[in-house]
Design a protein around this motif. Structure first.
Motif, PDB file in Angstrom:
ATOM      1  N   LYS A 242     -11.915  -2.691 -13.689  1.00 52.08           N
ATOM      2  CA  LYS A 242     -11.690  -3.887 -12.873  1.00 52.08           C
ATOM      3  C   LYS A 242     -12.360  -5.109 -13.512  1.00 52.08           C
ATOM      4  CE  LYS A 242     -13.192  -5.733  -8.355  1.00 52.08           C
ATOM      5  NZ  LYS A 242     -14.095  -6.741  -8.912  1.00 52.08           N
ATOM      6  N   ILE A 243     -13.636  -4.963 -13.887  1.00 52.84           N
ATOM      7  CA  ILE A 243     -14.388  -6.073 -14.496  1.00 52.84           C
ATOM      8  C   ILE A 243     -13.797  -6.429 -15.862  1.00 52.84           C
ATOM      9  CG2 ILE A 243     -16.632  -6.756 -15.430  1.00 52.84           C
ATOM     10  CD1 ILE A 243     -17.883  -4.918 -13.252  1.00 52.84           C
ATOM     11  N   LYS A 244     -13.400  -5.401 -16.614  1.00 52.70           N
ATOM     12  CA  LYS A 244     -12.816  -5.620 -17.943  1.00 52.70           C
ATOM     13  C   LYS A 244     -11.551  -6.468 -17.851  1.00 52.70           C
ATOM     14  CE  LYS A 244     -11.199  -2.935 -21.947  1.00 52.70           C
ATOM     15  NZ  LYS A 244     -10.971  -1.550 -22.465  1.00 52.70           N
ATOM     16  N   ILE A 245     -10.685  -6.154 -16.902  1.00 47.60           N
ATOM     17  CA  ILE A 245      -9.429  -6.904 -16.731  1.00 47.60           C
ATOM     18  C   ILE A 245      -9.716  -8.330 -16.273  1.00 47.60           C
ATOM     19  CG2 ILE A 245      -7.294  -7.054 -15.398  1.00 47.60           C
ATOM     20  CD1 ILE A 245      -7.340  -3.960 -15.272  1.00 47.60           C
ATOM     21  N   GLU A 246     -10.603  -8.483 -15.300  1.00 46.31           N
ATOM     22  CA  GLU A 246     -10.921  -9.824 -14.776  1.00 46.31           C
ATOM     23  C   GLU A 246     -11.516 -10.725 -15.856  1.00 46.31           C
ATOM     24  OE1 GLU A 246     -11.828  -9.274 -10.031  1.00 46.31           O
ATOM     25  OE2 GLU A 246     -13.454  -8.867 -11.457  1.00 46.31           O
ATOM     26  N   ASN A 247     -12.364 -10.162 -16.714  1.00 46.73           N
ATOM     27  CA  ASN A 247     -12.977 -10.954 -17.788  1.00 46.73           C
ATOM     28  C   ASN A 247     -11.965 -11.366 -18.848  1.00 46.73           C
ATOM     29  OD1 ASN A 247     -15.502 -10.855 -16.637  1.00 46.73           O
ATOM     30  ND2 ASN A 247     -16.188  -9.078 -17.833  1.00 46.73           N
TER      31      ASN A 247
ATOM     32  N   ALA B 198      -4.898  -9.144  -7.151  1.00 50.38           N
ATOM     33  CA  ALA B 198      -4.204  -7.889  -7.465  1.00 50.38           C
ATOM     34  C   ALA B 198      -5.059  -6.713  -7.018  1.00 50.38           C
ATOM     35  CB  ALA B 198      -3.906  -7.804  -8.961  1.00 50.38           C
ATOM     36  N   VAL B 199      -4.418  -5.561  -6.916  1.00 52.41           N
ATOM     37  CA  VAL B 199      -5.103  -4.308  -6.600  1.00 52.41           C
ATOM     38  C   VAL B 199      -4.935  -3.373  -7.793  1.00 52.41           C
ATOM     39  CG1 VAL B 199      -5.068  -2.242  -5.136  1.00 52.41           C
ATOM     40  CG2 VAL B 199      -4.826  -4.523  -4.109  1.00 52.41           C
ATOM     41  N   LEU B 200      -6.015  -2.704  -8.185  1.00 51.86           N
ATOM     42  CA  LEU B 200      -5.984  -1.769  -9.308  1.00 51.86           C
ATOM     43  C   LEU B 200      -5.774  -0.355  -8.777  1.00 51.86           C
ATOM     44  CD1 LEU B 200      -6.375  -1.283 -12.362  1.00 51.86           C
ATOM     45  CD2 LEU B 200      -8.826  -0.987 -11.902  1.00 51.86           C
ATOM     46  N   LEU B 201      -4.728   0.311  -9.245  1.00 52.91           N
ATOM     47  CA  LEU B 201      -4.405   1.686  -8.843  1.00 52.91           C
ATOM     48  C   LEU B 201      -4.779   2.632  -9.984  1.00 52.91           C
ATOM     49  CD1 LEU B 201      -3.099   3.513  -6.689  1.00 52.91           C
ATOM     50  CD2 LEU B 201      -0.914   3.127  -7.830  1.00 52.91           C
ATOM     51  N   THR B 202      -5.664   3.616  -9.714  1.00 55.58           N
ATOM     52  CA  THR B 202      -6.152   4.493 -10.783  1.00 55.58           C
ATOM     53  C   THR B 202      -6.133   5.952 -10.342  1.00 55.58           C
ATOM     54  OG1 THR B 202      -8.482   4.588 -10.127  1.00 55.58           O
ATOM     55  CG2 THR B 202      -7.775   2.645 -11.381  1.00 55.58           C
ATOM     56  N   ALA B 203      -6.475   6.793 -11.315  1.00 57.23           N
ATOM     57  CA  ALA B 203      -6.682   8.212 -11.026  1.00 57.23           C
ATOM     58  C   ALA B 203      -8.014   8.649 -11.621  1.00 57.23           C
ATOM     59  CB  ALA B 203      -5.540   9.047 -11.593  1.00 57.23           C
ATOM     60  N   THR B 204      -8.934   7.693 -11.757  1.00 56.30           N
ATOM     61  CA  THR B 204     -10.214   7.969 -12.399  1.00 56.30           C
ATOM     62  C   THR B 204     -11.350   7.908 -11.371  1.00 56.30           C
ATOM     63  OG1 THR B 204     -11.624   7.396 -14.288  1.00 56.30           O
ATOM     64  CG2 THR B 204     -10.647   5.565 -13.036  1.00 56.30           C
ATOM     65  N   ASP B 205     -12.559   8.040 -11.835  1.00 54.95           N
ATOM     66  CA  ASP B 205     -13.728   8.013 -10.955  1.00 54.95           C
ATOM     67  C   ASP B 205     -14.079   6.581 -10.588  1.00 54.95           C
ATOM     68  OD1 ASP B 205     -16.208   7.039 -12.764  1.00 54.95           O
ATOM     69  OD2 ASP B 205     -14.773   8.209 -13.967  1.00 54.95           O
ATOM     70  N   PRO B 206     -14.842   6.339  -9.520  1.00 55.30           N
ATOM     71  CA  PRO B 206     -15.170   4.980  -9.052  1.00 55.30           C
ATOM     72  C   PRO B 206     -15.896   4.145 -10.096  1.00 55.30           C
ATOM     73  CG  PRO B 206     -15.717   6.614  -7.381  1.00 55.30           C
ATOM     74  CD  PRO B 206     -15.358   7.374  -8.608  1.00 55.30           C
ATOM     75  N   HIS B 207     -16.768   4.765 -10.898  1.00 57.33           N
ATOM     76  CA  HIS B 207     -17.527   3.998 -11.896  1.00 57.33           C
ATOM     77  C   HIS B 207     -16.613   3.472 -13.002  1.00 57.33           C
ATOM     78  CE1 HIS B 207     -21.159   5.369  -9.941  1.00 57.33           C
ATOM     79  NE2 HIS B 207     -20.745   6.639 -10.057  1.00 57.33           N
TER      80      HIS B 207
ATOM     81  N   GLN C 178       2.124  -7.056  -2.330  1.00 61.83           N
ATOM     82  CA  GLN C 178       0.853  -7.098  -3.048  1.00 61.83           C
ATOM     83  C   GLN C 178       1.067  -6.809  -4.537  1.00 61.83           C
ATOM     84  OE1 GLN C 178      -2.615  -7.559  -1.839  1.00 61.83           O
ATOM     85  NE2 GLN C 178      -2.594  -7.920  -4.046  1.00 61.83           N
ATOM     86  N   LEU C 179       0.457  -7.607  -5.385  1.00 65.76           N
ATOM     87  CA  LEU C 179       0.521  -7.365  -6.823  1.00 65.76           C
ATOM     88  C   LEU C 179      -0.318  -6.145  -7.157  1.00 65.76           C
ATOM     89  CD1 LEU C 179       1.283  -8.216  -9.713  1.00 65.76           C
ATOM     90  CD2 LEU C 179      -0.732  -9.691  -9.715  1.00 65.76           C
ATOM     91  N   LEU C 180       0.263  -5.220  -7.927  1.00 61.34           N
ATOM     92  CA  LEU C 180      -0.399  -3.957  -8.241  1.00 61.34           C
ATOM     93  C   LEU C 180      -0.481  -3.788  -9.753  1.00 61.34           C
ATOM     94  CD1 LEU C 180      -1.365  -1.525  -6.425  1.00 61.34           C
ATOM     95  CD2 LEU C 180       0.761  -0.393  -7.099  1.00 61.34           C
ATOM     96  N   ILE C 181      -1.683  -3.413 -10.242  1.00 55.81           N
ATOM     97  CA  ILE C 181      -1.855  -3.032 -11.643  1.00 55.81           C
ATOM     98  C   ILE C 181      -2.175  -1.543 -11.633  1.00 55.81           C
ATOM     99  CG2 ILE C 181      -3.218  -3.336 -13.743  1.00 55.81           C
ATOM    100  CD1 ILE C 181      -3.736  -6.214 -12.825  1.00 55.81           C
TER     101      ILE C 181
ATOM    102  N   LEU D  14      -7.185 -14.177 -12.716  1.00 53.17           N
ATOM    103  CA  LEU D  14      -6.821 -12.946 -12.001  1.00 53.17           C
ATOM    104  C   LEU D  14      -8.067 -12.357 -11.335  1.00 53.17           C
ATOM    105  CD1 LEU D  14      -4.672 -10.744 -11.388  1.00 53.17           C
ATOM    106  CD2 LEU D  14      -5.468  -9.569 -13.457  1.00 53.17           C
ATOM    107  N   GLU D  15      -7.931 -12.021 -10.057  1.00 55.39           N
ATOM    108  CA  GLU D  15      -9.025 -11.376  -9.329  1.00 55.39           C
ATOM    109  C   GLU D  15      -8.545 -10.025  -8.808  1.00 55.39           C
ATOM    110  OE1 GLU D  15     -11.879 -12.000  -5.387  1.00 55.39           O
ATOM    111  OE2 GLU D  15     -10.313 -13.467  -5.877  1.00 55.39           O
ATOM    112  N   ILE D  16      -9.266  -8.938  -9.182  1.00 58.52           N
ATOM    113  CA  ILE D  16      -8.953  -7.599  -8.674  1.00 58.52           C
ATOM    114  C   ILE D  16      -9.724  -7.440  -7.364  1.00 58.52           C
ATOM    115  CG2 ILE D  16      -8.926  -5.128  -9.157  1.00 58.52           C
ATOM    116  CD1 ILE D  16      -7.308  -6.689 -11.163  1.00 58.52           C
ATOM    117  N   ILE D  17      -9.012  -7.505  -6.247  1.00 62.17           N
ATOM    118  CA  ILE D  17      -9.694  -7.503  -4.948  1.00 62.17           C
ATOM    119  C   ILE D  17     -10.045  -6.096  -4.473  1.00 62.17           C
ATOM    120  CG2 ILE D  17      -8.695  -9.697  -4.203  1.00 62.17           C
ATOM    121  CD1 ILE D  17      -6.645  -8.090  -2.583  1.00 62.17           C
TER     122      ILE D  17
END
Length: 651
Positions: A428-433, A413-422, A457-460, A438-441
């Motif tokens: 991303k790590i929180k969701i994968e754990n 999946a791909v994570l779509l955000t409006a936040t900062d990279p950090h 593409q699967l989008l979160i 599920l792998e956020i590529i």
């Protein structure tokens, strides 16, 4: 407890929810007055297991018990039936023991007198016993001045004796302290039974010879196989001691066996039963039993490539039905199933009766995998000209399930955000754990999002999208536990929807409201099959002879898949066009000694392409795995609502 109470409690165990005494009478054949008179005693029997018989005005009775409590009650009912002289189970054991071990001019009259029942009851018992013995290619004969006798080949008689004894010794009390040099694979109950029937020195002699054969073959037999081989050899010592050496192969094919197993069989028998007579058939039959016995290692790919080809053809469809095509790369799975198919052929050619009741657990734990394996098993059966047993299908399901666990592929999946990279990386790590598989590529900021480049593409997305988009899961920017739960549930739904869309279109062609019967009050499975077959015949789906073919196959291998569902199916034979007749029974009925059924799908298949067959079975695979759907089908008001539920997108 008495016979009436045993009969009524047995039906209560199979019934969930409230039921009236009238309905209980209808299910058991016991009068309403007798049931009412016995209710207090029945209630006391049930309370021994910390269960309760609830009575509610205008509702009736309800057995409040866990599955474990129901299982405990059923075990004790079976033990009672085996010990009660008034029970068929007791009489069956008595008659078989007499005919197996003391074949001395026993007549119907003599059995009647010794068991204190009428001649008519004994005649009915003998009919059931004859049906049981037919599984071992044996018959009952009534010879003038010689009484009732079992007729058949010596090897078949040995198999029947082993099976009959196994059904008895499992429930007996056992010796707690075992000899130090007893093989660890012989259970306490088995050793107790063995010592009741065979000299202790023979037990030790047989186990030692089997262990030498294992060293010779460089294999280790699993506990069940080692114990069964021990039992067969102990019985063989006795039979040969009575002069009953195998001298006739009967109608068996007697396929050529691997020479190493023949040498191992010779090593065992020459050590435990030194004989001057012709032991060639003894060696050959034992070699066949050694060859099909389960071992602790993986299967060895057979020399004949046909088994690998059959395994690959079968797996390609079954794994496609389950959307697990990647598992087809698993070489160990292909070797294991190819080897198992060779063993199945040997079992059929030598008419070996092997069992372990594996299907009971697999149907419960891996129901959807078992259903997928069972519904397409006709591909293997047609190519090998055999009918697989439930345990054989369960073993294939177990192998496939394990391979699927070893070959799990993560969903990308791909994570779509409006936040900062950090923060995005942290999310991303929180969701994968939190979400297994599920792998956020990648993480993409909304400014850099171009929908046209991410089709499929699967989008979160933590950002509300202004236009609806497929394969998208919208969550909040906080990614809290509710969001994690939503992602997990949505992934399951997306996978299910993808699998079912095409399948529904093909399957809808085979269902009709007019092919559905609900709340049918029939107590015999042959009558259920005939009812459903009549529906298919009257509406032009099948030809005459279909119901007889279904019944013949059910006798050889029941098509139950757990959860009270049975799915008999025939491919091509007697089929004009694909159709599915459905019968929902008013009360569960016994389909096998250990399985109750309330819902039957009788499937006639005439699809021409493998793609159509694949889609058809994908629907059923998805349906069997959907507990909520099955619950709705069991509660549907009538055929119309049943059909609507069956054809809904939720299914």
């Amino acid at each position: 407890m008495n016979n009436l109470q045993e009969k009524v409690i047995r039906r209560m165990i199979d019934t969930y929810g409230f039921f009236t005494t009238d309905e209980l009478s209808e299910m058991t054949g016991v009068s309403v007055s007798s049931i009412k008179h016995s209710l207090s005693d029945i209630s006391r029997e049930i309370e021994k297991y910390e269960a309760k018989l609830l009575t509610a005005p205008r509702k009736g009775l309800c057995l409040v018990a866990t599955e474990e409590q129901r299982e405990m009650i059923l075990d004790d009912l079976n033990e009672y039936a085996n010990k009660d002289p008034e029970s068929f189970y007791y009489r069956k054991n008595y008659i078989l023991d007499t005919l197996f071990y003391y074949p001395a001019k026993y007549t119907i009259q003599l059995f009647s007198e010794e068991l204190c029942v009428s001649r008519n009851i004994i005649q009915k018992d003998l009919k059931h016993i004859e049906d049981y013995l037919s599984e071992f290619n044996l018959t009952l004969t009534k010879v003038r001045n010689q009484g009732i006798q079992i007729k058949g080949d010596e090897f078949d008689l040995r198999q029947a004796i082993v099976d009959s004894e196994n059904k008895k010794y499992w429930k007996h009390a056992y010796i707690e302290k075992l000899p130090e040099n007893l093989d660890y694979r012989i259970s306490k109950r088995a050793y107790t039974f063995f010592t009741d029937h065979y000299p202790k020195e023979n037990i030790m002699k047989v186990q030692d010879s089997l262990r030498k054969a294992e060293e010779f073959l460089n294999q280790i037999f699993v506990d069940i196989s080692f114990c069964r081989l021990t039992e067969y050899l102990l019985l063989t010592i006795n039979r040969i001691g009575e002069g009953k050496i195998l001298q006739n192969a009967g109608s068996r094919k007697m396929t050529k066996l691997d020479t190493s197993f023949l040498d191992a069989a010779r090593l065992i028998l020459d050590e435990i039963i030194p004989q001057d007579g012709d032991m060639s058939l003894e060696y050959q039959f034992l070699a066949a039993k050694l060859m099909v016995a389960k071992t602790c290692g993986h299967g060895i790919r057979p020399k004949d490539e046909k088994y690998e080809n059959i395994a690959l053809d079968y797996l390609s469809i079954v794994l496609a039905v389950m959307k697990k095509e990647n598992v087809l790369k698993n070489e160990v799975l292909i070797n294991d199933i190819s080897s198992f198919l060779e063993k199945i052929t040997i079992k059929r050619d030598y008419k070996l009766v092997e069992w372990d009741d594996l299907h009971r657990d697999v149907q419960h734990q891996l129901q959807d995998v078992y259903a997928a394996c069972m519904t397409y098993i006709f591909d293997i059966e047609g190519k090998l000209s055999v009918i697989l047993t439930q345990d054989e299908i369960a073993w294939i399901a177990l192998l496939i399930h394990n391979a699927m666990m070893d070959s799990r592929e993560g969903r990308e999946a791909v994570l779509l955000t409006a936040t900062d990279p950090h923060t995005a990386r942290y999310q991303k790590i929180k969701i994968e754990n939190a979400v297994e598989g599920l792998e956020i590529i990648d993480s993409i900021h909304i400014r850099d999002f171009h929908p046209e480049t991410m089709k499929g593409q699967l989008l979160i997305s933590t950002v509300p999208l202004k236009e609806p988009r497929e394969n998208t899961i919208e969550v909040t920017k906080h990614i809290d536990q509710a969001d994690i739960n939503k992602i997990a549930v949505s992934l399951d739904e997306l996978e299910h929807d993808k699998k079912m869309t095409d399948a529904l279109e093909t399957t809808k062609k085979s269902f009709r409201e007019s092919l559905i019967l609900t709340d049918v009050n029939v107590m015999e499975k042959q009558d259920v099959i005939q009812l459903a077959s009549d529906l298919l015949y009257e509406q032009g789906f099948i030809e005459k002879g279909f119901s007889q073919e279904v019944w013949k196959r059910e006798l050889k291998r029941p098509s139950t898949v757990g959860r009270g569902i049975v799915m008999p199916h025939i491919y091509k034979d007697y089929v004009k066009q694909s159709g599915v007749a459905v019968v929902r029974l008013k009360y569960p009925i016994s389909w096998t000694p250990n399985e109750k059924v309330r819902l039957m799908f009788l499937i006639a298949i005439d699809f021409e392409t493998s793609e159509e067959i694949l889609r058809f079975f994908q629907y059923f695979y998805g349906m069997i795995g959907n507990k909520e759907l099955i619950g709705h089908l069991l509660d549907a008001e009538g055929p119309k609502e049943f059909y609507e539920i069956l054809m809904s997108e939720a299914g």
